[in-house]
Design a protein around this motif. Structure first.
Motif, PDB file in Angstrom:
ATOM      1  N   GLN A  68      12.404  43.026  76.639  1.00 52.57           N
ATOM      2  CA  GLN A  68      13.385  43.977  75.987  1.00 52.57           C
ATOM      3  C   GLN A  68      12.826  45.284  76.259  1.00 52.57           C
ATOM      4  O   GLN A  68      11.650  45.687  76.116  1.00 52.57           O
ATOM      5  CB  GLN A  68      13.508  43.661  74.688  1.00 52.57           C
ATOM      6  N   SER A  69      13.903  46.387  76.480  1.00 52.86           N
ATOM      7  CA  SER A  69      13.394  47.786  76.609  1.00 52.86           C
ATOM      8  C   SER A  69      13.338  48.329  75.379  1.00 52.86           C
ATOM      9  O   SER A  69      14.035  48.286  74.444  1.00 52.86           O
ATOM     10  CB  SER A  69      14.547  48.673  77.065  1.00 52.86           C
ATOM     11  N   GLY A  70      12.071  48.561  74.611  1.00 56.96           N
ATOM     12  CA  GLY A  70      11.707  48.871  73.635  1.00 56.96           C
ATOM     13  C   GLY A  70      11.315  50.353  73.168  1.00 56.96           C
ATOM     14  O   GLY A  70      11.353  51.210  74.062  1.00 56.96           O
ATOM     15  N   SER A  71      10.795  50.589  72.064  1.00 61.11           N
ATOM     16  CA  SER A  71      10.296  51.922  71.848  1.00 61.11           C
ATOM     17  C   SER A  71       8.850  52.339  72.504  1.00 61.11           C
ATOM     18  O   SER A  71       8.171  53.105  72.412  1.00 61.11           O
ATOM     19  CB  SER A  71      10.507  52.116  70.301  1.00 61.11           C
TER      20      SER A  71
ATOM     21  N   VAL B 160      15.292  43.493  81.126  1.00 60.72           N
ATOM     22  CA  VAL B 160      16.503  42.682  80.871  1.00 60.72           C
ATOM     23  C   VAL B 160      17.760  42.836  81.555  1.00 60.72           C
ATOM     24  O   VAL B 160      18.593  42.116  81.397  1.00 60.72           O
ATOM     25  CB  VAL B 160      16.868  43.114  79.228  1.00 60.72           C
TER      26      VAL B 160
ATOM     27  N   GLU C 135      14.619  51.274  83.718  1.00 60.90           N
ATOM     28  CA  GLU C 135      13.945  51.475  82.517  1.00 60.90           C
ATOM     29  C   GLU C 135      13.485  50.076  82.116  1.00 60.90           C
ATOM     30  O   GLU C 135      12.096  50.357  81.657  1.00 60.90           O
ATOM     31  CB  GLU C 135      14.693  52.194  81.532  1.00 60.90           C
TER      32      GLU C 135
ATOM     33  N   ALA D  73      14.907  38.834  76.387  1.00 65.70           N
ATOM     34  CA  ALA D  73      14.924  39.888  75.260  1.00 65.70           C
ATOM     35  C   ALA D  73      13.614  39.670  74.559  1.00 65.70           C
ATOM     36  O   ALA D  73      13.661  39.660  73.125  1.00 65.70           O
ATOM     37  CB  ALA D  73      16.185  39.972  74.329  1.00 65.70           C
TER      38      ALA D  73
END
Lengths: 233, 334
Positions: free
Chosen positions: A154-157, A92, A14, A117
């Motif tokens: 960073q895996s964000g929204s 990340v 992801e 990040a």
């Protein structure tokens, strides 16, 4: 003990997918050529083709499954060295390895500045990029970095897009170049000399405690939760 | 000043992060086993309080301090060069850092520079005849791997905050070394600004934490969870998606990016349990999870759980906890 990846389905992590979305956003907003690269056996080709379907311009597979992230980083850096690039974007953390180390080690091999990040990328122009990154513990930094640079996104929204079926069919017809060790200017002996870690055992995580499964009606579950809370306080 | 084990201290806003003490505690048995010296390397500016803390308690044999305005704010390009230079002087066999955002950067960048082997995100480390044995999570934390790493080259280990170690340390006679490191030309990175955590609300002190995650799909739903937290005498917290959406501020975020909590009760509602989140709550005394997906990783860590739709349980739970307070004659927030 030998570990086989045969049983695992190859999916793009992801967090790597968020990195791809960022790259595609840069392509859309300022114009960029996006190349997707991975280290893996032919099974990882599907991930690359999906990336092409989403809008990446090219894809490269560095051949060979690799469990030691130190070696993965070395191979990736050798491959990237052969390319012209301004930014290297990664996720990340991989779901399988969970080490978070490959990206930064690639940057160190390439002597490129890096940030982990990263939550926002803003090409500032004149060979620099301005980014926001997390430091952990609720702290943040804004950095200005010389390019080429490596950013671990960073895996964000940010929303993930899905390729249209027709594009996927089209992408699956595209041959993906596969680079061998020799293409990277390395031999098996070079790698063997770097291989200093070994998995000696791998087992399902022991649940450290008996799991108390709550079943029944919502009413019953709520009652049990409240009594467990009362006991614990 | 050769020292075989070097711990890279983790400092935030001029204070020593307690994980540094865990790293020392992990290093000490290895030092004992191998008959090695153990030291801490600390970078920063105005380090005297930290130096006193570390040297005064005699936890290590050596304390290497790099005290310079250049290190007041974390900048990976400045830090990594300085640490690499220090390591080249100290010549350790084993280097431990925290598996934090800065620790990851430092360790992963040092590995190629020092031709060292890095094993990241470890839960334990012990000495072996020809190197070290570490354990670490793999495959979405569903598996634990034991990895042997050869001691032929320097070894770098980042230790997870999840690792728990007994901090019983032998008293050592600590020597302080102040290192003067040459400046390394122009940095490739300029720090434009660094923000400290806002900490308007400190959720780390609460006895009960009611944490919400991705299952919550509308901001309007948050109020009921807030009421539940307050009825239980606790605080509301969240995993990353809720904070990214701006529905709660980052003071409420539990995990690697946010805060670590160890309450008596952690109620995880609609949280799947990403590795980044688990690190921040795994040491809670009682973990209760509700999630509609039985295979969610959170259940691997919970003591008590229900596979259910959070929104079916929530209203009943809220009503019961409120009426319980009424029966007791206690107000909502204790």
């Amino acid at each position: 003990m030998e570990v086989s990846v045969e049983t695992l389905s190859m999916i793009i992590n992801e967090s790597d997918e968020h990195a791809l979305e960022q790259a595609l956003a840069l392509k859309k907003n300022i114009g960029a050529t996006v190349t997707v690269i991975t280290v893996g056996s032919v099974k990882s080709q599907d991930v690359l083709q999906r990336s092409l379907a989403k809008g990446a311009d090219g894809a490269i597979r560095v051949d060979g499954d690799e469990f030691d992230p130190n070696i993965t980083a070395l191979k990736l850096s050798r491959a990237i060295q052969r390319l012209n690039y301004d930014l290297i974007l990664t996720g990340v953390e991989s779901l399988d390895g969970m080490s978070s180390q490959v990206a930064i080690s690639v940057a160190a091999h390439l002597q490129a500045p890096f940030a982990y990040a990263v939550t926002r990328i803003d090409p500032a122009g004149s060979g620099t990029v301005r980014i926001d990154r997390e430091l952990g513990g609720g702290r943040y930094q804004t950095l200005e970095m010389a390019m080429p640079a490596l950013l671990s996104v960073q895996s964000g929204s940010g929303t993930l897009t899905y390729p249209a079926a027709a594009k996927l069919v089209q992408a699956r017809r595209r041959p993906i170049p596969s680079w061998s060790l020799a293409d990277l200017g390395m031999s098996q002996d070079d790698l063997a000399a770097q291989r200093r870690t070994r998995i000696v055992d791998i087992r399902p995580r022991d649940s450290r405690h008996e799991m108390d499964w709550l079943t029944g009606t919502a009413e019953e579950i709520a009652d049990r939760i409240l009594s467990r809370i009362d006991e614990a306080l | 000043m050769h020292c075989e084990i070097v711990i890279v201290a983790e400092c935030n806003e001029g204070e020593l992060d307690p994980i540094t003490l865990d790293l020392i505690a992990w290093g000490c048995p290895v030092a004992q086993e191998k008959d090695w010296a153990i030291g801490v390397l600390v970078l920063g500016f105005g380090l005297d309080p930290i130096i006193q803390q570390l040297a005064g308690q005699g936890m290590v044999d050596h304390l290497f301090a790099v005290d310079n305005p250049r290190f007041e704010t974390y900048n990976s390009s400045v830090y990594v060069n300085a640490i690499a230079n220090a390591i080249r002087e100290i010549k350790p066999e084993l280097i431990l850092t925290a598996h934090s955002y800065t620790g990851i950067e430092i360790a992963a960048a040092l590995a190629p520079l020092l031709n060292a082997s890095l094993v990241a995100n470890c839960h334990s480390i012990e000495a072996a005849d020809d190197g070290f044995l570490v354990t670490r999570s793999m495959f979405a934390a569903k598996f634990v791997a034991t990895i042997a790493v050869a001691g032929t080259h320097p070894v770098l280990i980042t230790m997870s905050r999840e690792s728990s170690v007994v901090r019983s340390l032998a008293t050592r006679n600590c020597q302080l070394h102040r290192l003067q490191l040459p400046s390394h030309g122009e940095a490739q990175i300029t720090v434009v600004s660094t923000s400290a955590p806002s900490r308007t609300e400190d959720i780390t002190k609460a006895k009960i934490v009611v944490a919400i995650g991705r299952a919550i799909s509308h901001e309007s739903q948050i109020e009921s969870f807030r009421q539940l937290a307050s009825a239980l005498g606790g605080v509301i917290a969240a995993s990353r998606p809720i904070v990214d959406l701006g529905w709660l501020n980052s003071d409420h975020q539990v995990g690697l990016s946010g805060v670590t909590v160890k309450p008596k009760v952690y109620l995880a509602l609609g949280i799947s349990g990403s590795a980044q989140h688990i690190v921040g709550m795994n040491q809670s005394r009682l973990i209760i999870a509700i999630n509609n997906d039985a295979s969610a990783p959170i259940f691997q860590f919970a003591h008590c759980g229900a596979v259910a739709d959070v929104f079916e349980i929530l209203p009943v739970l809220l009503e019961k906890s409120m009426s319980k307070n009424l029966d007791r004659g206690t107000g909502p927030a204790r």
